[in-house]
Enzyme design. Sequence first.
Site, mmCIF file in Angstrom:
data_model
loop_
_atom_site.group_PDB
_atom_site.id
_atom_site.type_symbol
_atom_site.label_atom_id
_atom_site.label_comp_id
_atom_site.label_asym_id
_atom_site.label_seq_id
_atom_site.Cartn_x
_atom_site.Cartn_y
_atom_site.Cartn_z
ATOM 1 N N GLY A 1 0.837 -1.187 0.000
ATOM 2 C CA GLY A 1 0.000 0.000 0.000
ATOM 3 C C GLY A 1 0.874 1.239 0.000
ATOM 4 O O GLY A 1 1.360 1.673 -1.033
ATOM 5 N N GLU B 1 -2.547 8.051 -4.134
ATOM 6 C CA GLU B 1 -1.337 8.709 -4.656
ATOM 7 C C GLU B 1 -0.408 9.161 -3.531
ATOM 8 O O GLU B 1 0.249 10.192 -3.615
ATOM 9 C CB GLU B 1 -1.698 9.863 -5.594
ATOM 10 C CG GLU B 1 -2.340 9.383 -6.890
ATOM 11 C CD GLU B 1 -2.305 10.403 -8.000
ATOM 12 O OE1 GLU B 1 -1.337 11.182 -8.061
ATOM 13 O OE2 GLU B 1 -3.241 10.416 -8.796
#
Length: 383
Positions: free
Chosen positions: A131, A363
């Site tokens: 992640g 992002e």
Amino acid sequence: MDFTFTDEQNMLREMVKKFVNNEVKPIAERIDREERIPRDLIDKIGELGLLGVSFPEEYGGAGMGEIGYCIVQEEIGRGCASTATFIGAHQSIGAASIYMFGTEEQKQKYLVPLAQGTKIGAYALTEPNAGSDAFACETLAEEKDDHYLLNGRKIFITNGSFADIFTVFAKNKGGKVDGKLSTFIAEKGFPGFSTGKIEKKMGIKGSETAELILEDVKVPKENLLGRAGRGILVGMRVLACGRLGLGAAALGAAKECLALSANYSKERVQFGKKISQNQAVQWMLAEMAVEVYNMESILYRTAWLFDQGKNVTRESSIVKLYCSEALDRIVDKAMQIYGGYGYISEFPIERMYRDSRINRIFEGTSEIQKMIIAHDVLHSRNL
């Protein structure tokens, strides 16, 4: 230092604003409810040249650089966060990877149709066990005679279910760069390339978020993007660019929240007077306006620096960190001004409240942005 928008940039803004008012806002609630962006809307966005506005004209774009792209995303962000997310994944990270690191042949084959909107792009980096540590990649790329075989699974891929061209990150297996990350251009039609689960989400529901399954996907060697083993460089450079588009969409949503809240406060009457006359409401509106001013200032200054060819790693992380967190503060105040009405889906604040939360996660989380900024501060001679 002059940050005045040019006539061409102002014309772009007016064109996109008109499109958003006429084509996007009227169906934003339906996009959220049906959890999909209608294909005819995507086609219209492509026909207007908005899917390649930042790229040079020789590659099918409008040649308006990062400032032009941020203008587009700001206006789209006013109307629909899902649509802005779709555009961002396509242009700012998917197609931008090919523009920034592709060979001339790759640009002609892949970037031109992406910029023209005849093909849709996506960026495949995240995995189940990677992640925030996105480069802890388990997808493998095994080098063969004239191709690579890709095996692995990607998750949370925006546009993943319907994109045509993908920037895919994989760890090299064997060869001189064994264990290092490389980047590849993969096509949806490659054998072994398939779509898995489509995620159900709290917000940006119209932006499809998919799982990608790679089973012996044969990728020609000419589809290696950049140099073998340099995938981390590709990822960091591209995401630095993508964070500006995210900040722009957040700015657009923030401006819309402020406008909606100001107008509502002048209409809503409580205790015999408009709530805009209450100091508590005035102060919330003032604080929202300050946040919007700061967001706009740092966003377009950084976009200008990017268009000048400057390294904006620190600045783009500042934009992403500040704009994502400022939008949450703004939309929370908007909810408070609307009161109970803001909490029901009849009013857009309810959707915008849900949509805003993802900005502090994708992002690069807020915490990752702070790490990037702090690292630059600690290692830079220009504080």
